[in-house]
Design a protein around this motif. Structure first.
Motif, PDB file in Angstrom:
ATOM      1  N   ARG A  69       0.925  -1.150  -0.057  1.00  0.00           N
ATOM      2  CA  ARG A  69       0.091   0.134  -0.175  1.00  0.00           C
ATOM      3  C   ARG A  69       0.828   1.246  -0.015  1.00  0.00           C
ATOM      4  NH1 ARG A  69      -3.166  -1.281   5.268  1.00  0.00           N
ATOM      5  NH2 ARG A  69      -0.920  -2.133   5.814  1.00  0.00           N
ATOM      6  N   GLY A 149      -2.904  -3.131  -2.353  1.00  0.00           N
ATOM      7  CA  GLY A 149      -3.662  -2.577  -1.558  1.00  0.00           C
ATOM      8  C   GLY A 149      -4.563  -1.203  -1.605  1.00  0.00           C
ATOM      9  N   ASP A 150      -3.891  -0.585  -2.915  1.00  0.00           N
ATOM     10  CA  ASP A 150      -4.643   0.658  -3.098  1.00  0.00           C
ATOM     11  C   ASP A 150      -5.756   0.468  -4.123  1.00  0.00           C
ATOM     12  OD1 ASP A 150      -2.634   2.089  -1.886  1.00  0.00           O
ATOM     13  OD2 ASP A 150      -1.358   2.059  -3.575  1.00  0.00           O
ATOM     14  N   ILE A 155      -9.225  -2.291  -0.282  1.00  0.00           N
ATOM     15  CA  ILE A 155      -9.008  -1.190   0.851  1.00  0.00           C
ATOM     16  C   ILE A 155      -9.816  -1.669   2.260  1.00  0.00           C
ATOM     17  CG2 ILE A 155      -9.654   0.998   1.533  1.00  0.00           C
ATOM     18  CD1 ILE A 155      -9.196   1.713  -1.395  1.00  0.00           C
TER      19      ILE A 155
END
Length: 218
Positions: A69, A149-150, A155
C-alpha cells in the motif's frame, strides 16, 4: 585367494502394501508395510487425507501474501483461527485444499479471497513439498501472492467464510515479522505454524544479516 563375502548392496527402500486401519470423512489411518535399505520388512502407521484430487500430487496450498500500500510498510497477510487438534488458536498463512480440476495457483487465489477478502496476483510457486513426512503423506505447494492494497476491493476487503469458519485476519509488517510474532505469542495463548516461523527467521536474515564475504584469517 580370499573367500571373504562381497559386501551386500543396500536395497532400495520401497512400499510393499497398505492396509486400511480406520477412516473418517477427511482422514484415514493405514498400516504401511515397506522394505528398508537393509532388506528388512517393517511397518509404519501412516495418516492420509481422503480428499486428494486426481491428477495432482499436492493436497493443498499455503499462501504467502504480501500487502503493498502507498505510504505503508509491506505487510504479510496472516490468519488466526482455533484449531481443535491443538486446543488453541494458531497463527498461519492462509491455506486450503485444492478442488478437483483446480490448479494450485487458482486454489491459492480462491482461498486468499475466501479467508481474507483480498484479491491478489500470483508471483511465485514452490514445487510440491511435504508437511510432516514422519506422520503423513500430506503435501502442499506454497504460493507467493502480491496484493495491491490501493485497489478498491482491497481497501476494505470482505471475507467469504463458510458457516463453520471463524478466521481473524492479522497484518504483520514484513521488516518486523518475527518481532511482531514473538510479541503476539507473549500476549496470548497461540501456537505459530512452523512454516510461518521459518519464514520469519529467513526475513530476519534477509533484512538484518546481509550476505558478506568472509574475512580470511591470516
Amino acid at each position: 585367494m580370499s573367500n571373504a563375502e562381497e559386501p551386500k548392496v543396500p536395497a532400495a527402500p520401497h512400499i510393499v502394501g497398505e492396509e486400511l486401519m480406520a477412516a473418517g470423512k477427511w482422514l484415514k489411518l493405514e498400516k504401511t508395510t515397506y522394505v528398508d535399505r537393509s532388506g528388512s520388512t517393517r511397518t509404519w502407521e501412516t495418516v492420509k487425507r481422503t480428499t486428494r484430487q486426481t491428477n495432482t500430487e499436492a493436497d493443498g496450498v499455503g499462501i504467502i501474501a504480501l500487502l503493498k500500500r502507498t505510504l505503508h510498510k509491506d505487510c504479510v497477510v496472516m490468519v488466526k483461527q482455533f484449531r481443535p487438534p491443538m486446543a488453541c488458536h494458531t497463527l498461519e498463512f492462509p491455506a486450503g485444499l485444492i478442488d478437483e480440476g483446480e490448479s494450485a495457483e487458482a486454489a491459492a487465489l480462491r482461498e486468499l479471497k475466501e479467508e481474507t477478502g483480498y484479491k491478489g496476483e500470483v508471483v511465485g510457486i514452490t514445487p510440491v513439498t511435504c508437511l510432516d513426512p514422519g506422520l503423513s503423506n500430506c503435501t502442499t505447494q506454497m504460493v507467493m501472492v502480491n496484493i495491491n492494497g490501493d485497489e478498491g476491493e482491497n481497501i476494505n476487503p470482505t471475507q467469504q467464510l463458510g458457516d463453520a469458519e471463524f478466521v481473524e485476519v492479522i497484518l504483520l509488517p514484513l521488516d518486523e515479522f518475527q518481532m511482531k510474532i514473538d510479541d503476539l505469542v507473549k500476549k496470548e495463548k497461540i501456537v505459530v505454524d512452523a512454516k510461518v516461523y521459518i519464514f520469519a527467521m529467513g526475513m530476519v536474515q534477509a533484512f538484518f544479516k546481509p550476505r558478506e564475504l568472509p574475512v580470511l584469517k591470516q
